[in-house]
Motif scaffolding. Structure first.
Motif, PDB file in Angstrom:
ATOM      1  N   ILE A   1      12.900 -41.701  22.518  1.00 14.43           N
ATOM      2  CA  ILE A   1      12.982 -40.367  23.127  1.00 14.43           C
ATOM      3  C   ILE A   1      13.169 -40.514  24.631  1.00 14.43           C
ATOM      4  CG2 ILE A   1      11.765 -38.191  23.519  1.00 14.43           C
ATOM      5  CD1 ILE A   1      10.176 -38.754  20.956  1.00 14.43           C
ATOM      6  N   CYS A   2      14.070 -39.719  25.184  1.00 15.64           N
ATOM      7  CA  CYS A   2      14.316 -39.742  26.624  1.00 15.64           C
ATOM      8  C   CYS A   2      14.410 -38.306  27.132  1.00 15.64           C
ATOM      9  CB  CYS A   2      15.602 -40.495  26.927  1.00 15.64           C
ATOM     10  SG  CYS A   2      16.005 -40.594  28.681  1.00 15.64           S
ATOM     11  N   GLY A   3      13.659 -37.991  28.193  1.00 19.40           N
ATOM     12  CA  GLY A   3      13.694 -36.648  28.760  1.00 19.40           C
ATOM     13  C   GLY A   3      12.332 -36.227  29.262  1.00 19.40           C
ATOM     14  N   GLU A   4      12.123 -34.926  29.367  1.00 18.35           N
ATOM     15  CA  GLU A   4      10.833 -34.378  29.768  1.00 18.35           C
ATOM     16  C   GLU A   4       9.894 -34.431  28.568  1.00 18.35           C
ATOM     17  OE1 GLU A   4       7.733 -33.429  31.225  1.00 18.35           O
ATOM     18  OE2 GLU A   4       9.334 -33.328  32.727  1.00 18.35           O
TER      19      GLU A   4
ATOM     20  N   ARG B   1       9.529 -44.323  24.662  1.00 16.50           N
ATOM     21  CA  ARG B   1       9.819 -43.067  25.348  1.00 16.50           C
ATOM     22  C   ARG B   1      10.035 -43.308  26.839  1.00 16.50           C
ATOM     23  NH1 ARG B   1       6.609 -38.504  21.945  1.00 16.50           N
ATOM     24  NH2 ARG B   1       6.511 -39.682  19.997  1.00 16.50           N
ATOM     25  N   HIS B   2      10.996 -42.564  27.379  1.00 11.34           N
ATOM     26  CA  HIS B   2      11.288 -42.652  28.814  1.00 11.34           C
ATOM     27  C   HIS B   2      11.274 -41.251  29.403  1.00 11.34           C
ATOM     28  CE1 HIS B   2      13.056 -43.960  32.590  1.00 11.34           C
ATOM     29  NE2 HIS B   2      13.944 -42.989  32.466  1.00 11.34           N
TER      30      HIS B   2
ATOM     31  N   ALA C   1      18.246 -34.321  27.349  1.00 15.50           N
ATOM     32  CA  ALA C   1      17.217 -34.778  26.406  1.00 15.50           C
ATOM     33  C   ALA C   1      17.888 -35.479  25.232  1.00 15.50           C
ATOM     34  CB  ALA C   1      16.408 -33.595  25.907  1.00 15.50           C
ATOM     35  N   THR C   2      17.346 -36.622  24.857  1.00 13.50           N
ATOM     36  CA  THR C   2      17.919 -37.409  23.763  1.00 13.50           C
ATOM     37  C   THR C   2      16.811 -37.900  22.840  1.00 13.50           C
ATOM     38  OG1 THR C   2      19.711 -38.167  25.199  1.00 13.50           O
ATOM     39  CG2 THR C   2      19.368 -39.382  23.158  1.00 13.50           C
ATOM     40  N   CYS C   3      17.078 -37.850  21.550  1.00 11.36           N
ATOM     41  CA  CYS C   3      16.108 -38.305  20.555  1.00 11.36           C
ATOM     42  C   CYS C   3      16.840 -39.047  19.444  1.00 11.36           C
ATOM     43  CB  CYS C   3      15.349 -37.113  19.973  1.00 11.36           C
ATOM     44  SG  CYS C   3      14.351 -37.510  18.522  1.00 11.36           S
ATOM     45  N   ALA C   4      16.314 -40.188  19.065  1.00  6.35           N
ATOM     46  CA  ALA C   4      16.830 -40.942  17.922  1.00  6.35           C
ATOM     47  C   ALA C   4      15.672 -41.307  17.013  1.00  6.35           C
ATOM     48  CB  ALA C   4      17.565 -42.192  18.377  1.00  6.35           C
TER      49      ALA C   4
END
Length: 227
Positions: A202-205, A20-21, A27-30
């Motif tokens: 996961i990237c985002g808040e 996670r970043h 927002a991005t999720c894989a």
């Protein structure tokens, strides 16, 4: 040439995991799972399943071959205006693979986006309708034939198959295998994939996002395993 050491031939081991970043922006999720190898007997159904899921961007225009009737378009992008992109991925290697779904949305929707991607992953194992399956088979065949119109791609395909399996299957042989695929085959392969450990990126808040164990438990408890 001298023989390589045995260490270079060791099979890669899929482990799953969570990365996670935290940051501003989209927002991005894989969420992925262990996929199939080049020599796996379920490779063709997995490729058809990937085509059935499809996906793309929310601003893609329609037209022949654009995949506007794929599962991620009709079930995600057309029903959730806050989703910017949703795409299935299927990376195949000689010793393992990665199969899953990646999506992006506005920054404030990350928790909902993760839930949506997990739901779509689980739904791969349940009640795939016959029309969608046949459409995905036809799209897979069409993509195969169009790609092999290029001599360069044809030579690359021959080399890849020989290196990966020691044999070469012609387009006609592959098409026959695609045509033989049934909806139950796709659901079985999906259940097989989803029973492996998830790989979550996961990237985002990150505030309010579910933990890795929560995502894993949700998927495992909601997949439909064929008898």
């Amino acid at each position: 040439l001298p023989k390589s050491s045995g260490a270079l031939l060791q099979r890669a081991k899929y482990t799953g995991g969570d990365k996670r970043h935290s940051g501003s922006g989209m927002a991005t999720c894989a969420i992925g799972f262990e996929g199939l190898t080049w020599t796996d007997k379920d490779l063709i159904p997995a490729c058809v399943l990937h085509t059935l899921l499809g996906g793309g961007g929310s601003f893609s225009s329609g037209g022949p071959g654009k995949g506007m009737y794929t599962k991620l378009y009709t079930g995600v992008l057309n029903r959730n205006d806050w989703v910017l992109n949703a795409t299935a991925f299927n990376h195949v290697y000689s010793d393992s693979g990665v199969f899953g779904i990646m999506a992006s949305a506005s920054p404030d929707m990350l928790p909902q986006l993760i839930e949506l991607v997990a739901n779509e992953a689980v739904s791969m194992t349940k009640n795939l309708d016959k029309v969608s399956v046949e459409r995905a088979k036809n799209m897979t065949i069409s993509s195969l034939l169009m790609s092999l119109e290029s001599r360069g791609v044809l030579c690359e395909d021959i080399g890849r198959q020989v290196l990966a399996s020691g044999t070469y299957e012609t387009a006609d042989q592959l098409i026959a295998q695609v045509k033989a695929v049934k909806g139950s085959d796709l659901e079985r392969v999906a259940a097989r994939v989803l029973q492996t450990k998830p790989s979550v990126a996961i990237c985002g808040e990150l505030y309010g996002t579910p933990s890795y164990s929560q995502i894993s438990s949700y998927v495992k408890s909601n997949i439909s395993i064929p008898a």
